[in-house]
Design a protein around this motif. Structure first.
Motif, PDB file in Angstrom:
ATOM      1  N   PRO A  45      -9.078   8.613  65.568  1.00 37.59           N
ATOM      2  CA  PRO A  45     -10.048   9.602  66.051  1.00 37.59           C
ATOM      3  C   PRO A  45      -9.521  11.020  65.870  1.00 37.59           C
ATOM      4  N   SER A  46     -10.405  11.900  65.512  1.00 33.80           N
ATOM      5  CA  SER A  46     -10.189  13.334  65.276  1.00 33.80           C
ATOM      6  C   SER A  46      -9.456  13.632  63.970  1.00 33.80           C
ATOM      7  N   THR A  47      -9.114  12.617  63.173  1.00 32.04           N
ATOM      8  CA  THR A  47      -8.524  12.876  61.864  1.00 32.04           C
ATOM      9  C   THR A  47      -9.534  12.499  60.785  1.00 32.04           C
ATOM     10  N   PRO A  48      -9.527  13.227  59.673  1.00 29.63           N
ATOM     11  CA  PRO A  48     -10.511  12.936  58.623  1.00 29.63           C
ATOM     12  C   PRO A  48     -10.235  11.593  57.951  1.00 29.63           C
ATOM     13  N   CYS A  49     -11.268  11.051  57.350  1.00 29.38           N
ATOM     14  CA  CYS A  49     -11.136   9.801  56.600  1.00 29.38           C
ATOM     15  C   CYS A  49     -10.309  10.035  55.341  1.00 29.38           C
ATOM     16  N   ASP A  50      -9.613   8.986  54.921  1.00 32.50           N
ATOM     17  CA  ASP A  50      -8.928   9.004  53.644  1.00 32.50           C
ATOM     18  C   ASP A  50      -9.932   8.498  52.621  1.00 32.50           C
ATOM     19  N   ALA A  51     -10.702   9.418  52.065  1.00 29.41           N
ATOM     20  CA  ALA A  51     -11.799   9.070  51.152  1.00 29.41           C
ATOM     21  C   ALA A  51     -11.694   9.903  49.876  1.00 29.41           C
ATOM     22  N   PRO A  52     -10.698   9.606  49.025  1.00 29.18           N
ATOM     23  CA  PRO A  52     -10.494  10.439  47.837  1.00 29.18           C
ATOM     24  C   PRO A  52     -11.665  10.418  46.863  1.00 29.18           C
ATOM     25  N   ARG A  53     -12.379   9.296  46.754  1.00 28.97           N
ATOM     26  CA  ARG A  53     -13.515   9.259  45.825  1.00 28.97           C
ATOM     27  C   ARG A  53     -14.658  10.142  46.309  1.00 28.97           C
ATOM     28  N   LYS A  54     -14.885  10.179  47.638  1.00 30.45           N
ATOM     29  CA  LYS A  54     -15.929  11.050  48.180  1.00 30.45           C
ATOM     30  C   LYS A  54     -15.568  12.513  47.922  1.00 30.45           C
ATOM     31  N   LYS A  55     -14.307  12.867  48.159  1.00 31.05           N
ATOM     32  CA  LYS A  55     -13.839  14.236  47.936  1.00 31.05           C
ATOM     33  C   LYS A  55     -13.941  14.597  46.461  1.00 31.05           C
ATOM     34  N   ALA A  56     -13.558  13.677  45.583  1.00 30.98           N
ATOM     35  CA  ALA A  56     -13.612  13.935  44.146  1.00 30.98           C
ATOM     36  C   ALA A  56     -15.050  14.138  43.674  1.00 30.98           C
ATOM     37  N   LYS A  57     -15.989  13.379  44.231  1.00 32.48           N
ATOM     38  CA  LYS A  57     -17.395  13.526  43.850  1.00 32.48           C
ATOM     39  C   LYS A  57     -17.907  14.922  44.223  1.00 32.48           C
ATOM     40  N   ILE A  58     -17.569  15.378  45.415  1.00 31.65           N
ATOM     41  CA  ILE A  58     -17.991  16.712  45.854  1.00 31.65           C
ATOM     42  C   ILE A  58     -17.335  17.780  44.990  1.00 31.65           C
ATOM     43  N   ASP A  59     -16.041  17.593  44.673  1.00 32.38           N
ATOM     44  CA  ASP A  59     -15.345  18.558  43.812  1.00 32.38           C
ATOM     45  C   ASP A  59     -15.979  18.626  42.420  1.00 32.38           C
ATOM     46  N   ARG A  60     -16.334  17.463  41.848  1.00 31.45           N
ATOM     47  CA  ARG A  60     -16.992  17.439  40.536  1.00 31.45           C
ATOM     48  C   ARG A  60     -18.331  18.173  40.582  1.00 31.45           C
ATOM     49  N   HIS A  61     -19.073  17.925  41.649  1.00 26.59           N
ATOM     50  CA  HIS A  61     -20.380  18.578  41.800  1.00 26.59           C
ATOM     51  C   HIS A  61     -20.210  20.103  41.869  1.00 26.59           C
ATOM     52  N   ASN A  62     -19.240  20.547  42.647  1.00 24.27           N
ATOM     53  CA  ASN A  62     -19.017  21.987  42.769  1.00 24.27           C
ATOM     54  C   ASN A  62     -18.456  22.584  41.474  1.00 24.27           C
ATOM     55  N   ASP A  63     -17.652  21.802  40.737  1.00 20.89           N
ATOM     56  CA  ASP A  63     -17.172  22.281  39.430  1.00 20.89           C
ATOM     57  C   ASP A  63     -18.344  22.492  38.479  1.00 20.89           C
ATOM     58  N   ASN A  64     -19.297  21.566  38.493  1.00 22.96           N
ATOM     59  CA  ASN A  64     -20.489  21.711  37.649  1.00 22.96           C
ATOM     60  C   ASN A  64     -21.295  22.941  38.035  1.00 22.96           C
ATOM     61  N   ARG A  65     -21.423  23.178  39.332  1.00 18.86           N
ATOM     62  CA  ARG A  65     -22.153  24.367  39.789  1.00 18.86           C
ATOM     63  C   ARG A  65     -21.435  25.634  39.334  1.00 18.86           C
ATOM     64  N   GLU A  66     -20.118  25.620  39.408  1.00 19.62           N
ATOM     65  CA  GLU A  66     -19.340  26.790  38.990  1.00 19.62           C
ATOM     66  C   GLU A  66     -19.536  27.064  37.497  1.00 19.62           C
ATOM     67  N   GLN A  67     -19.610  26.003  36.693  1.00 21.11           N
ATOM     68  CA  GLN A  67     -19.778  26.167  35.250  1.00 21.11           C
ATOM     69  C   GLN A  67     -21.105  26.824  34.889  1.00 21.11           C
ATOM     70  N   VAL A  68     -22.130  26.620  35.710  1.00 20.04           N
ATOM     71  CA  VAL A  68     -23.434  27.243  35.435  1.00 20.04           C
ATOM     72  C   VAL A  68     -23.640  28.516  36.250  1.00 20.04           C
ATOM     73  N   GLY A  69     -22.580  28.998  36.878  1.00 20.83           N
ATOM     74  CA  GLY A  69     -22.638  30.266  37.577  1.00 20.83           C
ATOM     75  C   GLY A  69     -23.219  30.218  38.978  1.00 20.83           C
ATOM     76  N   GLN A  70     -23.253  29.036  39.588  1.00 23.79           N
ATOM     77  CA  GLN A  70     -23.755  28.914  40.955  1.00 23.79           C
ATOM     78  C   GLN A  70     -22.585  28.759  41.916  1.00 23.79           C
ATOM     79  N   PRO A  71     -22.734  29.262  43.138  1.00 23.85           N
ATOM     80  CA  PRO A  71     -21.649  29.111  44.110  1.00 23.85           C
ATOM     81  C   PRO A  71     -21.544  27.652  44.577  1.00 23.85           C
ATOM     82  N   PRO A  72     -20.365  27.253  45.031  1.00 24.12           N
ATOM     83  CA  PRO A  72     -20.222  25.890  45.547  1.00 24.12           C
ATOM     84  C   PRO A  72     -21.050  25.715  46.818  1.00 24.12           C
ATOM     85  N   LEU A  73     -21.498  24.497  47.026  1.00 24.43           N
ATOM     86  CA  LEU A  73     -22.254  24.193  48.236  1.00 24.43           C
ATOM     87  C   LEU A  73     -21.308  23.956  49.403  1.00 24.43           C
TER      88      LEU A  73
END
Length: 102
Positions: free
Chosen positions: A26-54
């Motif tokens: 309790p009170s510690t984040p999940c160890d979910a590297p695939r979830k984190k990687a998916k969000i990072d990929r999504h934000n990288d794509n947004r950065e490539q098209v000139g949009q700020p990360p969500l």
């Protein structure tokens, strides 16, 4: 659906429970590297098209089983609370402090 001020956000309910999937305490984040990687990929794509990360919803970084436990806890608190028109302004009706104390 807007957040009810009488209750904390849903991610606080989820964080109050141990994660059955990864074993995060309790009170510690999940160890979910695939979830984190998916969000990072999504934000990288947004950065490539000139949009700020969500801004990331904390629930998106938790396992579904932990989210479910938090949602069930929230539903129990909601069911035990007075009707919205009978609530005292500024008072919270959650039981998160009781969970951490047990």
């Amino acid at each position: 659906m807007p957040q009810d001020p009488a209750f904390p956000p849903l991610h606080e309910y989820a964080l109050a429970h141990r994660c059955p999937t990864c074993g995060a305490e309790p009170s510690t984040p999940c160890d979910a590297p695939r979830k984190k990687a998916k969000i990072d990929r999504h934000n990288d794509n947004r950065e490539q098209v000139g949009q700020p990360p969500l801004e990331t919803n904390p629930l998106h970084l938790m396992h579904i089983s932990r989210q479910d436990a938090g949602h069930r806890h929230y539903q129990r608190d909601l069911g035990k609370a007075p009707w919205p028109e009978d609530r005292e302004p500024g008072r919270r009706y959650d039981t998160l402090d009781k969970l951490s104390g047990s």
